[in-house]
Design a protein around this motif. Structure first.
Motif, PDB file in Angstrom:
ATOM      1  N   UNK B 414       1.558  19.158  34.887  1.00  0.00           N
ATOM      2  CA  UNK B 414       0.239  18.628  35.210  1.00  0.00           C
ATOM      3  C   UNK B 414      -0.588  18.318  33.961  1.00  0.00           C
ATOM      4  N   UNK B 415      -0.356  19.074  32.900  1.00  0.00           N
ATOM      5  CA  UNK B 415      -1.182  18.902  31.709  1.00  0.00           C
ATOM      6  C   UNK B 415      -1.030  17.500  31.126  1.00  0.00           C
ATOM      7  N   UNK B 416       0.081  16.847  31.433  1.00  0.00           N
ATOM      8  CA  UNK B 416       0.278  15.483  30.931  1.00  0.00           C
ATOM      9  C   UNK B 416      -0.714  14.492  31.540  1.00  0.00           C
ATOM     10  N   UNK B 417      -1.389  14.898  32.614  1.00  0.00           N
ATOM     11  CA  UNK B 417      -2.341  14.000  33.270  1.00  0.00           C
ATOM     12  C   UNK B 417      -3.793  14.444  33.084  1.00  0.00           C
ATOM     13  N   UNK B 418      -3.991  15.400  32.187  1.00  0.00           N
ATOM     14  CA  UNK B 418      -5.328  15.962  32.022  1.00  0.00           C
ATOM     15  C   UNK B 418      -6.140  15.164  31.000  1.00  0.00           C
ATOM     16  N   UNK B 419      -7.430  15.006  31.272  1.00  0.00           N
ATOM     17  CA  UNK B 419      -8.308  14.334  30.304  1.00  0.00           C
ATOM     18  C   UNK B 419      -9.193  15.315  29.542  1.00  0.00           C
ATOM     19  N   UNK B 420      -9.635  16.359  30.240  1.00  0.00           N
ATOM     20  CA  UNK B 420     -10.465  17.369  29.576  1.00  0.00           C
ATOM     21  C   UNK B 420      -9.883  18.740  29.901  1.00  0.00           C
ATOM     22  N   UNK B 421      -9.633  19.508  28.865  1.00  0.00           N
ATOM     23  CA  UNK B 421      -9.067  20.832  29.059  1.00  0.00           C
ATOM     24  C   UNK B 421     -10.081  21.870  28.618  1.00  0.00           C
ATOM     25  N   UNK B 422     -10.332  22.854  29.482  1.00  0.00           N
ATOM     26  CA  UNK B 422     -11.106  24.012  29.035  1.00  0.00           C
ATOM     27  C   UNK B 422     -10.127  25.165  28.861  1.00  0.00           C
ATOM     28  N   UNK B 423     -10.093  25.734  27.671  1.00  0.00           N
ATOM     29  CA  UNK B 423      -9.290  26.930  27.451  1.00  0.00           C
ATOM     30  C   UNK B 423     -10.267  28.071  27.270  1.00  0.00           C
ATOM     31  N   UNK B 424     -10.204  29.036  28.153  1.00  0.00           N
ATOM     32  CA  UNK B 424     -11.194  30.105  28.096  1.00  0.00           C
ATOM     33  C   UNK B 424     -10.502  31.459  28.037  1.00  0.00           C
ATOM     34  N   UNK B 425     -10.862  32.218  26.996  1.00  0.00           N
ATOM     35  CA  UNK B 425     -10.299  33.557  26.853  1.00  0.00           C
ATOM     36  C   UNK B 425      -8.791  33.567  26.749  1.00  0.00           C
ATOM     37  N   UNK B 426      -8.225  32.547  26.159  1.00  0.00           N
ATOM     38  CA  UNK B 426      -6.772  32.504  26.007  1.00  0.00           C
ATOM     39  C   UNK B 426      -6.465  31.936  24.634  1.00  0.00           C
ATOM     40  N   UNK B 427      -5.321  32.325  24.128  1.00  0.00           N
ATOM     41  CA  UNK B 427      -4.914  31.895  22.805  1.00  0.00           C
ATOM     42  C   UNK B 427      -3.500  31.360  22.949  1.00  0.00           C
ATOM     43  N   UNK B 428      -3.365  30.193  23.590  1.00  0.00           N
ATOM     44  CA  UNK B 428      -2.025  29.767  23.999  1.00  0.00           C
ATOM     45  C   UNK B 428      -1.032  29.618  22.856  1.00  0.00           C
TER      46      UNK B 428
END
Ligand code: SF4
Ligand code: SF4
Ligand code: SF4
Ligand code: FES
Lengths: 78, 963
Positions: B414-428
């Motif tokens: 799904x991330x391939x279709x994302x325009x805005x990503x919020x990463x919260x409290x994670x350190x991927x």
């Protein structure tokens, strides 16, 4: 957290739930609090909670007292 | 490196995504492919392999080797088939005398600067250069150096007269897992492109030009270990020669068979080919068709499997009367009898509620199912819990309340279709590296990023990626920030009314809108509290609401708080407000810590619910299991881990079977945990190693690794992946067999002979798993639950046509400050996290060469706070909280704001959880790891507690010598 009394931790936990439920309309909050404790608290914990409630609920937030009639009393120890 | 066991065909270039189809002719055969496909790939589709060196289908074509030339009728010249796209009606020839001659010429040049020691080369049989020499029919190399002027090469250490060859670079063995041997490099740049495109680290470059061009790890002085390289292995995978190669292959030789299995480290759930020679594991290679990882991996799954054969691993069962005695090695039968006797004794004396189990998020679904069945159907209570309690229990609660399922909404694709990503409290990049690589790939293509984290994580600022907004909030203020985001979206009218009217309860929305619109939730009002500038927060809210497909990914920095569940609810509210649910590119996605956290939750590990998240109070649910198991199931919720420990201290909880978890190290407030454990009469630890919890155990059952058993893991996308046995358990039994033996010793009549039968039972009892069988997994590779009659192929996206619970539910999220506050005695806030090379409490990774990257936990502290305290880089510091104190070394960095310090908790010597308090999430008791008020001062070395504990641990780990 203050560690006074054997049930300090339970009182603290019940109050934490109350603080969340307080932002709901009153009847929903009361119901939500009771349902939460019924669903997640093992009978031993509820028994201890009632020991506090039955002694006047010292330290408990008013919403916990309000919800008390809806909290299930645990059956006697198996 | 080529795949030679189960050949996964290399199509040379990545698949094109176009829906427009194009038909052309190659060597007289018609082929129809999507527009944008390369001629090389089109040829491969019909089984024609055009010779190639610089192309591979994990990365974009580059067109540098000129080996893949073809002729196209009516066009001039001989274009490279890897960089030339197909066109309708063209007629391509891949083989004729002109092409043959050109290719031989190219190969001759390559080989003239390559050593001819093929027979003893470690890539012998696994080298594309060798294959291509064969494929183009190269028979001799005509470049002869004149006797006077020796020909320049890269591979001769010295020339004939004994003078050192300046072009020769010796092998770089600094990375513990792979070597770089420049003399064999053909400068195809596949490694460089893999590092950029697949991994996104940009650690490699090509330096110089023409004959002088060389692959280099960053600056010239860098070796592999000192560089930015994170040892993901993508370059090794891409290298066609022996230049970048696994040391294990150099040592052992090439593998002869492979088995597809699943990484046992993190919640990404990467698929791997375990490549074997006999029962020796030669290497783990990321599996191209793995749907979570698409052929990529990180250092843990790819290389850190050495713990399976580490000398510390315990292979025989052990017992002891008291934790002060040394361990006695015994037979399995004796261990079972001893354990069952003790447990039965406790139950007889203290009642059936005095014992319980802890299931493991590292073990398989089948194993977890059996452990909860043990307590529910044999001990006859609901006292089961799992380490998910200490990480993602608020996810289950929050998403269950708002959406109706306790799981993430999307697949990783799904991330391939994302325009805005919020990463919260994670350190991927550290916690979920393969997902991070996929996310970064999308960000490099233009998606926008918002990071909400107290610390400047690598996502905020890394090569070719910069977050549009970094909301560096004060630890513990997540709810205030999330609610302020909602305030902006609602008061500025940025919400998606059509979506809310259709999919959510409109009355509840209005109530919620009124709540968040209150002025005290405005960004300006909470700015002092959260430390986030109001303007920045407003801009972030606008971007998420209006920027197209918005997706939220979150981690333990959300859940491990006293308001963890509230924050999860707040995140779900944001997604509903903006209509970012139910299609590719959007959603709410928890990044799960351990490999099978999702599965252990699904399998009924929690004390209030049976498998499939169904409360034990429901008669109809209990009945399903009661009929099948022939027992009466308790209708009251059981104890959670912290409650078990409280009850133990109080004296009403006496016996515990703990599989594959180290609660003493992973749970907060170590002293409380050890007091609870010490108060029990029978602690059974079932693990690979004598972990910290085992210091308090009376019975030790040796465990098996994921390489030694069959089963399934469920990753953060709800994907059920197969784990396959590649070697016999070194301890004798797979973990599910051990649990079964113990249940039998306790009187149960379990007779499973294969985990597939356990999955049958799960499918029979649990609607969301109804369609799952090992046959289906064999056929499809993996499947995402729900998988049943309605959705026989599983469910990549949830809530597509409506929420599982019916209408989406908005719930008010009032910020309640944690009681863990800073004050004069403890003026700093400690927050904790993890790093890439280590995993959780580190029991496995510490027993691999990954320690070269992280040999101890260090404390990150802002230079300003350090200076005030007279602390310098590398100093020992004393870290103290209300709960306890420990010591570790400090490192000075502005990644953390002044007032905030940060550490990891991978090493038992650090005992970071001696510091953490027993505050926990209001709804789930998930501990508040992410906020502890602390003070820091210079120190000379380990604290008394550390020394005392180490002495105790050493004593407790003694094993009596066999008579
Ligand atoms: S191992 Fe990964 S990070 Fe390191 S150089 Fe290779 S591709 Fe880059
Ligand atoms: S190291 Fe391997 S992949 Fe990289 S340029 Fe050299 S031969 Fe190609
Ligand atoms: S640790 Fe996670 S990201 Fe790394 S290989 Fe294993 S599953 Fe994949
Ligand atoms: S494979 Fe096409 S130019 Fe190298």
């Amino acid at each position: 957290m203050s560690h006074d009394g054997p049930h300090a931790k339970l009182i603290y936990m019940a109050n934490q739930i109350a603080k969340f439920m307080e932002s709901k309309p009153l009847d929903q909050g009361v119901q939500g609090l009771a349902a939460h404790i019924n669903d997640f608290w093992e009978p031993r914990m509820r028994r201890h909670l009632f020991e506090v409630i039955d002694h006047g609920g010292h330290g408990l937030r008013p919403l916990v007292m309000e919800a008390a009639p809806q909290i299930r009393r645990p059956a006697e120890a198996a | 490196m080529k795949d030679f066991i189960i050949p996964d065909r290399d199509f040379g270039t990545p698949a094109a995504k176009s829906k427009q189809m194009v038909t052309l002719t190659i060597d007289g055969f018609d082929v129809t492919v999507p527009e944008g496909t390369s001629i090389m790939r089109a040829a491969a589709e019909i089984g024609i392999s055009v010779p190639k060196l610089c192309a591979t289908d994990s990365i974009d074509a580059f067109g540098s080797c000129r080996l893949c030339l073809v002729e196209i009728e009516g066009r001039n010249g001989t274009p490279a088939s890897c960089t030339t796209p197909v066109a309708p009606g063209i007629k391509v020839h891949t083989q004729n005398s002109k092409l043959k001659q050109l290719r031989r010429g190219v190969m001759e040049l390559y080989i003239s600067d390559h050593p001819l020691d093929c027979l003893t080369c470690s890539a012998n049989g696994d080298c594309e250069l060798q294959d291509m020499a064969g494929a183009v029919g190269l028979r001799d190399v005509r470049y002869e150096a004149p006797p006077a002027a020796e020909m320049a090469t890269h591979f001769r250490p010295k020339n004939n007269s004994g003078i050192a060859n300046p072009n020769y670079i010796p092998r770089d063995d600094s990375n513990p897992y792979f070597s770089y041997d420049p003399q064999k490099c053909i400068v195809c740049s596949r490694c460089v492109r893999a590092c950029e495109e697949v991994q996104g680290t940009f650690a490699l470059t090509i330096e110089g030009r023409g004959f002088d061009s060389r692959v280099s790890f960053g600056m010239k002085s860098d070796n592999a270990l000192a560089s930015d390289c994170v040892s993901c292995g993508a370059c090794v995978q891409a290298c066609p020669t022996a230049t970048l190669q696994e040391k294990s292959v150099i040592e052992i030789g090439t593998p002869e068979r492979s088995v597809i299995t699943t990484c046992a480290y993190c919640g990404v759930g990467c698929s791997f080919k375990a490549e074997m020679r006999g029962d020796e594991l030669v290497r783990m290679v990321p599996y191209k068709h793995g749907k979570a990882n698409r052929g990529h991996s990180c250092v843990k799954g790819r290389f850190a499997y050495g713990y399976a054969s580490h000398k510390d691993r315990i292979l025989n069962p052990m017992i002891r009367d008291s934790i002060n005695d040394p361990w006695q090695e015994v037979s399995w039968a004796e261990a079972m009898e001893f354990a069952a006797n003790r447990m039965q004794g406790i139950i007889a004396k203290h009642g059936r509620h005095s014992v319980g189990v802890i299931t493991s998020s590292r073990c398989t679904n089948e194993e977890t199912y059996l452990v909860q069945k043990l307590t529910r159907g044999v001990f006859m209570n609901n006292n089961t819990d799992t380490c998910a309690r200490v990480c993602h229990s608020p996810t289950g609660y929050g998403l269950g309340q708002t959406f109706g399922t306790s799981a993430g909404t999307q697949d990783f694709d799904s991330v391939e279709h994302t325009d805005v990503v919020i990463v919260i409290g994670a350190n991927p990049t550290d916690g979920h590296p393969v997902f991070a690589s996929r996310l970064k790939k999308r960000l490099r293509k233009g998606a926008k990023l918002i990071v909400i984290d107290p610390r400047r994580t690598d996502m905020v600022d890394s090569p070719h990626i910069r977050a549009a907004h970094h909301l560096a909030l004060t630890p513990g203020t997540n709810v205030a920030v999330v609610t302020a985001l909602a305030h902006v979206i609602v008061t500025e009218g940025l919400f998606n009314e059509a979506f809310i009217r259709e999919r959510c309860d409109w009355d509840e929305f209005q109530d919620y809108a009124e709540f968040v619109s209150q002025p005290q939730h405005a960004p300006e009002a909470v700015q002092m509290l959260t430390g986030v500038k109001a303007e920045e927060l407003r801009a972030a809210a606008r971007l998420y609401a209006m920027g197209g497909n918005g997706a939220i990914y979150y981690g333990l920095g959300v859940t491990e708080h006293s308001q963890g569940s509230t924050t999860v609810i707040g995140i779900a509210n944001l997604a509903m407000l903006t209509g970012n649910i139910g299609r590719p590119g959007v959603g709410v996605n928890p990044l799960r810590g351990q490999n099978n956290v999702q599965g252990s939750c699904d399998m009924g590990s929690f004390p209030h619910e049976l498998p499939g998240y169904r409360h034990v109070k429901n008669d109809n649910v209990r009945e399903i299991f009661e009929t099948l198991w022939g027992v009466k199931i308790d209708n009251e919720p059981g104890l959670r881990i912290p409650n078990m420990l409280d009850a133990a201290v109080e004296g009403t909880f006496k016996g515990l079977y703990c599989q594959g978890e180290d609660i003493l190290q992973s749970d907060p407030d170590t002293k409380h945990v050890s007091a609870g454990l010490a108060a029990m009469d029978c602690v059974i630890v079932h693990d690979l190693f004598l972990n910290e919890t085992a210091n308090y155990a009376h019975v030790f059952f040796p465990g098996s690794t994921f390489l030694e058993k069959d089963g399934t893991f469920t990753n953060a996308e709800r994907r059920i992946n197969r784990v396959r046995k590649v070697m016999a358990p070194r301890n004798g039994y797979a973990d599910w067999e051990v649990t079964q033996m113990f249940a039998q010793a306790m009187g149960a009549n379990w007779v499973y002979t294969h985990p597939a039968q356990i999955m049958e039972e799960i499918a029979m009892t649990t609607p969301s798993f109804a369609g799952v069988t090992y046959d289906l997994l064999e056929e499809k590779g993996s499947v995402q639950w729900p998988c049943n009659e309605k959705v026989p192929d599983g469910t990549p996206l949830m809530h597509v046509d409506g929420f599982v619970r019916g209408k989406g539910k908005f719930i008010n999220t009032e910020y309640v400050a944690t009681d863990e506050r800073t004050g004069p005695r403890f003026p700093l806030l400690l927050t904790t996290g993890r790093i890439l090379s280590q995993y959780n409490v580190g029991a496995q990774t510490r027993r691999t060469d990954n320690v070269v990257w992280h040999d101890q936990d260090v404390l990150e502290i802002h230079p300003h706070d350090a200076e005030n305290r007279g602390i310098k880089e590398g100093d020992w510091v004393r870290l103290a909280s209300r709960s306890g104190e420990t010591t570790l070394r400090a490192t000075l960095t502005d990644r953390v704001n002044p007032g905030v310090v940060y550490t990891t908790f991978h090493h038992p010597d650090t005992q970071a959880n001696v510091i953490t308090t027993d505050y926990s999430d209001w709804a789930t008791n998930c501990p508040e790891y992410k906020v502890t008020a602390v003070q820091i001062s210079p120190s000379n070395g380990p604290s008394d507690w550390q020394e005392e504990y180490n002495a105790f641990a050493a004593r407790s780990r003694r094993i009596a010598a066999a008579e």
